[in-house]
Design an enzyme around this catalytic site. Sequence first.
Site, short mmCIF file in Angstrom:
data_model
loop_
_atom_site.label_atom_id
_atom_site.label_comp_id
_atom_site.label_asym_id
_atom_site.label_seq_id
_atom_site.Cartn_x
_atom_site.Cartn_y
_atom_site.Cartn_z
N ARG A 1 0.83 -1.20 0.00
CA ARG A 1 0.00 0.00 0.00
C ARG A 1 0.86 1.26 0.00
O ARG A 1 0.55 2.23 -0.69
CB ARG A 1 -0.96 -0.03 1.20
CG ARG A 1 -2.11 -0.98 0.99
CD ARG A 1 -3.01 -1.16 2.20
NE ARG A 1 -4.18 -1.96 1.82
CZ ARG A 1 -5.08 -2.42 2.67
NH1 ARG A 1 -4.95 -2.16 3.96
NH2 ARG A 1 -6.11 -3.13 2.24
N TYR B 1 -6.43 -0.67 -6.78
CA TYR B 1 -5.82 -1.91 -6.27
C TYR B 1 -5.11 -1.70 -4.94
O TYR B 1 -4.91 -0.58 -4.49
CB TYR B 1 -4.94 -2.59 -7.30
CG TYR B 1 -3.74 -1.89 -7.88
CD1 TYR B 1 -3.16 -0.76 -7.34
CD2 TYR B 1 -3.16 -2.43 -9.04
CE1 TYR B 1 -2.04 -0.18 -7.89
CE2 TYR B 1 -2.04 -1.85 -9.62
CZ TYR B 1 -1.48 -0.73 -9.04
OH TYR B 1 -0.37 -0.16 -9.60
N GLU B 2 -4.78 -2.82 -4.29
CA GLU B 2 -4.26 -2.85 -2.92
C GLU B 2 -5.23 -2.21 -1.92
O GLU B 2 -4.82 -1.57 -0.95
CB GLU B 2 -2.88 -2.17 -2.83
CG GLU B 2 -1.79 -2.89 -3.59
CD GLU B 2 -1.66 -4.35 -3.20
OE1 GLU B 2 -1.99 -4.71 -2.05
OE2 GLU B 2 -1.26 -5.15 -4.06
N GLY B 3 -6.50 -2.41 -2.16
CA GLY B 3 -7.53 -1.84 -1.30
C GLY B 3 -7.96 -0.50 -1.84
O GLY B 3 -7.19 0.45 -1.86
#
Length: 592
Positions: free
Chosen positions: A297, A438-440
């Site tokens: 992140r 992406y990545e949350g």
Amino acid sequence: MTYRAPISDMLLSLNHGAGLKAAVDAGHYGDFDADIAAAVLEEAGKFATDVLAPLNKVGDEHGIKLDAGKVTTAPGWPDAYKRWTEGGWNAVSGPEDFGGQGLPIAINAACTEIWSAANVAFGLCPLLTASAIEALDAHGSNELKNIYLEKLVSGEWTGTMQLTEPQAGSDVGALRTRAEKQADGTYRIKGTKIFITYGEHDMTDNIVHFVLARLPDAPAGTKGISLFLVPKFLVNADGSLGKRNDIFASGVEHKLGMHASPTCTMTMGDHGGAIGFLIGEENQGMRCMFTMMNQARLGVGLEGVGVADRAYQQALSYAQERKQGRAVGKKGEGSDAIFVHPDVKRMLMRMRAQTAAARTICYATAVAMDISTRAKDPKVRADAAARAALLTPMAKGYSTDIGNEVAYLGVQVHGGMGFIEETGAAQHYRDARITAIYEGTNGIQAIDLVTRKLAANGGAAVWALLDELSATVKQVEASNDPAFGTTGAKLREALEALTRTSKWLLERVTSAPNEALAGATPYLQQFGVTLGGCMLASEALAAKGDGLADAPRYVSLARFFAENISVQAGALERTVTESAESVAAADAVLLG
């Protein structure tokens, strides 16, 4: 134009805005010499300019090809990756016991920005490998570390993260990939994963996949998920590659941007199941995976910073060359460069200021991560861990929002030519879009900030950070420097608004959770514009204190951010505290 790493800006941000120098002086980095940072970044900048940046457009235009389960990357990609590993760039922050250089995460973070600015699709691959290294080093058995870590640290092998399935995106607990334990202690993995970045490629001879799967008797939801290491090729006892594992790329996505980065559908189980090795303990996969995700992140936030800086540099160059119209009051013939027009200057200043703020937020996150593991005092480590946890959703969410906005403004500065692929401005805009997803997703980052990070220990980490920011504002106010304009007053107002909003949300996280969730995204934005403004002010103060020749430039940048961006904090406070009812009415409006 090509990319040039803004080394002076990066070092000021790293040493002063992010607090690296103070942490080194306090002894939290042991015998690390902060002067190394400049040398590393200079060399990284040269590699990015000479090797990676020229391949950015090539990769976008050529993309990748999938044939019979094998992915071919764009021309020049494998050679660039080989040069990358030979230069030691993959090993910058890797553990020294396994061939890494052991440099701080903060130094690698600055390098990650450089790779992302030069060629974000290329930089994605080592970003994920770094996360894989972190997870394996923290949770893997000694046997697995001895087999895989050295190869991952050197970059000879790359790593992936495999979470997402067609029915399980952000809701990881809904995944269906199955794992069955075998008599020899290994596991057989069967299932399908989607959106797997660099799941297959031709740059290395092995790929080490980290796969989330569920055991037959596992509890429901995220409590029943385990993490497995699944290599593309199994490894023989002597370290050589053995037979092909039962994990293959069965498809690749055709995307809005990031064309040179293969985004794969990965299939396991067509030939009996992929052989996997447990990382950590059974049913503890999410804890292990979060080790990967926190690093990733931050890396994605730095992608936002990198793309933003590349878009800004290109827009500035174009604005100085493109002639259109005339400056107000100018007499005589001929057109002026569009740079002379106030609205163009406003856009360029916004691009630069927001990029600088996002950079420092990311670097500060990295410094906190470093201190959380390097400091000798347990309390210092614990406080730093809380600070890193608080900053991570902002590093990811705020910085990628900035990446998207700055890339958007880059197209606007180019005018009609920005809409034409020839200039490259459109590529930055397309590439940046995924970073907020992406990545949350950034919405999930905001929810995490409000429900977990703000709420932790009664908001202790938030109050500690706000106290530090208040001290910076006091320094600005005490400087009595007219060049700061109303910076001190504007930042003071923003801090007061953020403090009120934080208290309001903290009261409602448990008592009125829907009200808190409705305000989560504007709260993250409010925190970003306040934190970013104070950090730029601290950099300007440091530049003045060090007597830097270009200190006035940093003062002007801090002033612009405070007077044009931090002033949004008051309106965002009202959005958070007064809009819950209007959000609650969404069903009647949208579904009526």
